[in-house]
Every structure is written in structure tokens, then in C-alpha cells.
Design a protein around this motif. Structure first.
Motif, PDB file in Angstrom:
ATOM      1  N   LYS A  18       0.834  -1.197   0.000  1.00 40.23           N
ATOM      2  CA  LYS A  18       0.000   0.000   0.000  1.00 40.23           C
ATOM      3  C   LYS A  18       0.873   1.251   0.000  1.00 40.23           C
ATOM      4  CE  LYS A  18      -4.042  -2.013   2.274  1.00 40.23           C
ATOM      5  NZ  LYS A  18      -5.017  -1.865   3.393  1.00 40.23           N
ATOM      6  N   ARG A  19       0.426   2.214  -0.737  1.00 42.62           N
ATOM      7  CA  ARG A  19       1.163   3.468  -0.848  1.00 42.62           C
ATOM      8  C   ARG A  19       0.509   4.526   0.032  1.00 42.62           C
ATOM      9  NH1 ARG A  19       6.065   4.847  -2.426  1.00 42.62           N
ATOM     10  NH2 ARG A  19       5.831   3.451  -4.206  1.00 42.62           N
ATOM     11  N   ALA A  20       1.333   5.165   0.872  1.00 45.89           N
ATOM     12  CA  ALA A  20       0.873   6.264   1.717  1.00 45.89           C
ATOM     13  C   ALA A  20       1.604   7.534   1.294  1.00 45.89           C
ATOM     14  CB  ALA A  20       1.142   5.964   3.186  1.00 45.89           C
ATOM     15  N   VAL A  21       0.828   8.554   0.985  1.00 48.48           N
ATOM     16  CA  VAL A  21       1.388   9.843   0.585  1.00 48.48           C
ATOM     17  C   VAL A  21       1.099  10.836   1.696  1.00 48.48           C
ATOM     18  CG1 VAL A  21       1.307  11.712  -1.086  1.00 48.48           C
ATOM     19  CG2 VAL A  21       1.100   9.348  -1.856  1.00 48.48           C
ATOM     20  N   VAL A  22       2.167  11.476   2.173  1.00 48.30           N
ATOM     21  CA  VAL A  22       2.056  12.420   3.277  1.00 48.30           C
ATOM     22  C   VAL A  22       2.506  13.791   2.777  1.00 48.30           C
ATOM     23  CG1 VAL A  22       2.738  12.960   5.646  1.00 48.30           C
ATOM     24  CG2 VAL A  22       2.587  10.578   4.900  1.00 48.30           C
ATOM     25  N   VAL A  23       1.673  14.801   2.998  1.00 48.88           N
ATOM     26  CA  VAL A  23       2.040  16.174   2.669  1.00 48.88           C
ATOM     27  C   VAL A  23       1.902  17.006   3.929  1.00 48.88           C
ATOM     28  CG1 VAL A  23       1.413  16.022   0.230  1.00 48.88           C
ATOM     29  CG2 VAL A  23      -0.319  16.671   1.911  1.00 48.88           C
ATOM     30  N   ALA A  24       2.739  18.022   4.044  1.00 50.93           N
ATOM     31  CA  ALA A  24       2.721  18.865   5.243  1.00 50.93           C
ATOM     32  C   ALA A  24       3.168  20.261   4.882  1.00 50.93           C
ATOM     33  CB  ALA A  24       3.618  18.276   6.321  1.00 50.93           C
ATOM     34  N   ARG A  25       2.695  21.230   5.652  1.00 52.78           N
ATOM     35  CA  ARG A  25       3.125  22.614   5.457  1.00 52.78           C
ATOM     36  C   ARG A  25       4.552  22.809   5.922  1.00 52.78           C
ATOM     37  NH1 ARG A  25      -0.946  26.459   5.232  1.00 52.78           N
ATOM     38  NH2 ARG A  25       0.777  27.925   5.006  1.00 52.78           N
ATOM     39  N   THR A  26       4.881  22.226   7.091  1.00 50.61           N
ATOM     40  CA  THR A  26       6.230  22.371   7.653  1.00 50.61           C
ATOM     41  C   THR A  26       6.674  21.039   8.239  1.00 50.61           C
ATOM     42  OG1 THR A  26       5.375  23.055   9.813  1.00 50.61           O
ATOM     43  CG2 THR A  26       5.880  24.805   8.228  1.00 50.61           C
ATOM     44  N   GLY A  27       7.953  20.972   8.523  1.00 59.03           N
ATOM     45  CA  GLY A  27       8.513  19.778   9.151  1.00 59.03           C
ATOM     46  C   GLY A  27       9.908  20.058   9.657  1.00 59.03           C
ATOM     47  N   HIS A  28      10.334  19.260  10.643  1.00 59.33           N
ATOM     48  CA  HIS A  28      11.691  19.398  11.149  1.00 59.33           C
ATOM     49  C   HIS A  28      12.111  18.080  11.816  1.00 59.33           C
ATOM     50  CE1 HIS A  28       9.391  20.151  14.846  1.00 59.33           C
ATOM     51  NE2 HIS A  28      10.469  19.724  15.498  1.00 59.33           N
ATOM     52  N   PRO A  29      13.374  17.692  11.677  1.00 52.30           N
ATOM     53  CA  PRO A  29      13.853  16.474  12.332  1.00 52.30           C
ATOM     54  C   PRO A  29      14.167  16.741  13.803  1.00 52.30           C
ATOM     55  CG  PRO A  29      15.599  17.437  11.022  1.00 52.30           C
ATOM     56  CD  PRO A  29      14.381  18.295  10.799  1.00 52.30           C
ATOM     57  N   PHE A  30      13.999  15.705  14.639  1.00 56.42           N
ATOM     58  CA  PHE A  30      14.364  15.837  16.042  1.00 56.42           C
ATOM     59  C   PHE A  30      14.757  14.463  16.573  1.00 56.42           C
ATOM     60  CE2 PHE A  30       9.976  14.542  16.217  1.00 56.42           C
ATOM     61  CZ  PHE A  30       9.873  13.754  17.353  1.00 56.42           C
ATOM     62  N   ILE A  31      15.372  14.448  17.752  1.00 60.34           N
ATOM     63  CA  ILE A  31      15.836  13.222  18.395  1.00 60.34           C
ATOM     64  C   ILE A  31      15.077  13.036  19.696  1.00 60.34           C
ATOM     65  CG2 ILE A  31      17.820  12.011  19.385  1.00 60.34           C
ATOM     66  CD1 ILE A  31      19.611  13.564  17.508  1.00 60.34           C
TER      67      ILE A  31
END
Length: 364
Positions: A182-195
Motif C-alpha cells: 500500500k502506498r501512503a502519501v504524506v504532505v505537510a506545510r512544515t517539518g523538522h527532524p528531532f531526536i
């Protein structure tokens, strides 16, 4: 002797200048390659300068013999054009008297080349493998470039972000992920990596977006709206790769003893020997005069270098295939080139043509 000191000074300056030019060419060529790979997401942007420095260090033992070759050639060619060699000959200083300063200058360069060939170049090759290995473990988003689609996890994930700032914050993020067919497509206005502080795992936090889930080719899709969507970023688990033959230490090469190891050992040994052979050819081929122009003998010198380097590559290939005995190695080529330059030097020292003319051969 004053003449020797003058030769050392001028040849050293010319050799350093040629080395600098060659290094600039290597650096800019390598920089364009690594920046291109980083832009395509094949390598992390953080390792570009490290890879560039290691590549330059690996090329140094190849650039120095070439720089010395043309350094001696251009220095003595100027002496011929300005009639300084004619004056020296009138004072009893012939071509054979210049053998000592030429070979001593070549010895100094050969020591540096030997250190690079046996120690620095293998070290740089090992470090290059380490950097590539660690870069391969970097999470996919760590290699993202704004406006470029990045493939990750063997094609199961595709990332895209229109803008990424220095802190890693993203805008207009797109991610496509394939799981269980199955294919999941995710779109977002903003994003940032974190730990995650508790587990140490790396995540990508997406905000204000939608998730589209479904099977490709069918109209049944689920659409989810979210405020925050955390995606776990797993680094690639790669086994420690075996060192390439260029990165093995000298002891490891001798212990291994197969065709590739023998070829690499003789190649490392050949580099300082090349310095002396090319220095002698530069001494012979430097002969010119004002009527021939400044670059009259440069074509012949380049041709000799190309023939020598290509024969070395051929000899190395034959060693890898086991078609030449390890005891013979590349010595047959060095011996042949030395015999030829000894004959040419004998002819030049007696003011004879280097090769007999076709007219004389026909008369005989």
C-alpha cells in the motif's frame, strides 16, 4: 656550486607552481563531482569537504612526479633558449655534469612521493571508505536538498521539500512511502527532524498536513488530516565493508599475496621510481633553441609521459591477472625506460641526434 643552486631554486619554484595549478584543477574537479552527488542526495552535504580533502591527498603522489617532470623540463628549456647552456658548455659544464643536481632534486621529491604512496594514500583511501560508510548510515532526510526528490530505503520512501533552512526546518514537505503493498502519501506545510531524548531515535515531525492511504490503481483511499505526524527515521544498517585494495596497509598487501595485492604493491613501489625516470627524460628532452619556440619540446615530453603511464597501467593489469611473475613486477618497464633514456642521454651529451634520420638509414 653556483650553477647547482641556481638550478635548485628555479626548478623548485617552477615545480611548486605546476603543483599548485594541478591541485587547483583536482580540487575544482572533485568539488563539482561531490557537490553534484550531494545535490542528488547520493551523499550528505556534511562530508563534501572531507571527501574533497581525502581525494586531494590521494592524488598528491601522482601529481608530484608530473610536476617535477615539467618543472625540470621548463627550467632547462629556458636555459637553452637564453643560451645559458651554451655558456655552461663553453665553461666545461656539459649535460652529464647536470645529472647530479637533477637526481638530487628528484631524490627529495621521491622521498615525499614514497611517503604518500606507502602511507598517506592508503590512509586516505581507508578514511574515504569510512566516511562513505558513515554517510550511508545517515537518515534519508539528512541528505535532502531543497527542490530535489530523494529516494530512500531502497525505493520504499521518496522525500521532497521545497525549502530547507540551515537548522533543518522544512516547508512544503512531500513523502511517499510503500508498506505491505500500500502506498501512503504524506504532505505537510512544515517539518523538522528531532531526536527523542529517552530513546535517542531520530524522527521527522510533520505539521499541518494530510495523509493519503490506498492501493495504487484503485480509487479507494483514506484521507487523514493531522496537526502533528511523527515519522521514525531509521539509519541504514550496513555491515562493515571490506577495505579496498588501495586502502590496505603494506603489511596486509604482503600477507595477502594474490594478484591484486601484488599489482598494488608494485604500483606503490613504482611511484617514487617514476620520479627518477621522468627527471632523466626531462634532462634529455629539454634541449631547444630560440627558433623552435618555448613549447617545441613539450609535445614530445607529454607523449613520453603518456606512453610510460599507459604501459604502467598495462603492467599492473597483467600482474592482477597473473600473466607476469611477481618477481618481474613492473621492473621490466622501468629497466626498458632507463635503457632508452641512457641511450638518449649518451646521444645528447655528444651533440648527436637522438634518433638516426631516415636518410642515414637509407644510405647505409
Amino acid at each position: 656550486m653556483i650553477i647547482h643552486r641556481a638550478f635548485y631554486r628555479e626548478a623548485a619554484l617552477v615545480t611548486l607552481g605546476i603543483t599548485a595549478v594541478l591541485l587547483v584543477i583536482v580540487v575544482f574537479q572533485g568539488l563539482s563531482v561531490f557537490l553534484g552527488r550531494a545535490a542528488m542526495g547520493e551523499e550528505s552535504k556534511d562530508v563534501v569537504m572531507t571527501m574533497l580533502g581525502l581525494q586531494t591527498l590521494r592524488k598528491l603522489d601522482l601529481l608530484l612526479p608530473l610536476a617535477l617532470y615539467f618543472g625540470i623540463l621548463l627550467t632547462l628549456s629556458r636555459w637553452y633558449r637564453d643560451s645559458e647552456m651554451t655558456v655552461l658548455a663553453a665553461c666545461g659544464i656539459g649535460l652529464t655534469q647536470l645529472l647530479r643536481p637533477v637526481l638530487l632534486f628528484a631524490l627529495a621529491v621521491a622521498v615525499v612521493v614514497a611517503l604518500g604512496s606507502f602511507f598517506f594514500t592508503p590512509y586516505a583511501s581507508r578514511q574515504t571508505d569510512i566516511v562513505k560508510h558513515e554517510s550511508g548510515r545517515t537518515p534519508d532526510v539528512g541528505r535532502m536538498t531543497p527542490g530535489v526528490f530523494l529516494e530512500g530505503q531502497g525505493g520504499k520512501r521518496i522525500f521532497y521539500s521545497a525549502r530547507i533552512d540551515k537548522a533543518g526546518d522544512m516547508e512544503d514537505v512531500f513523502m511517499s512511502q510503500l508498506e505491505a503493498g500500500k502506498r501512503a502519501v504524506v504532505v505537510a506545510r512544515t517539518g523538522h527532524p528531532f531526536i527523542d531524548e529517552k530513546t535517542g531515535d531520530k524522527f521527522l515531525a510533520l505539521r499541518n498536513g494530510r495523509v493519503y492511504k490506498g492501493e495504487p490503481g484503485e480509487a479507494k483511499y483514506q484521507i487523514l488530516h493531522y496537526e502533528t505526524y511523527n515519522i521514525r527515521l531509521e539509519p541504514k544498517r550496513l555491515e562493515e565493508p571490506p577495505w579496498k585494495i588501495e586502502g590496505l596497509t603494506n603489511r596486509q598487501l604482503l600477507e595477502r599475496g594474490d594478484g591484486s595485492a601484488v599489482a598494488e604493491w608494485h604500483w606503490r613501489l613504482a611511484k617514487p621510481i617514476i620520479v627518477f625516470v621522468l627527471a632523466l627524460y626531462a634532462l634529455v628532452l629539454a634541449h631547444t633553441d630560440a627558433r623552435r619556440g618555448r613549447l617545441s619540446n613539450l609535445f614530445t615530453a607529454i607523449l613520453v609521459y603518456l606512453i610510460y603511464s599507459n604501459l604502467l597501467g598495462l603492467g599492473q593489469t597483467l600482474l592482477k591477472k597473473g600473466q607476469i611473475s611477481p618477481l618481474v613486477g613492473l621492473w621490466w618497464l622501468h629497466a626498458g625506460m632507463l635503457l632508452l633514456v641512457a641511450y638518449l642521454l649518451y646521444q645528447r651529451a655528444r651533440n648527436r641526434p637522438l634518433l638516426p634520420s631516415p636518410t642515414r638509414l637509407w644510405r647505409r
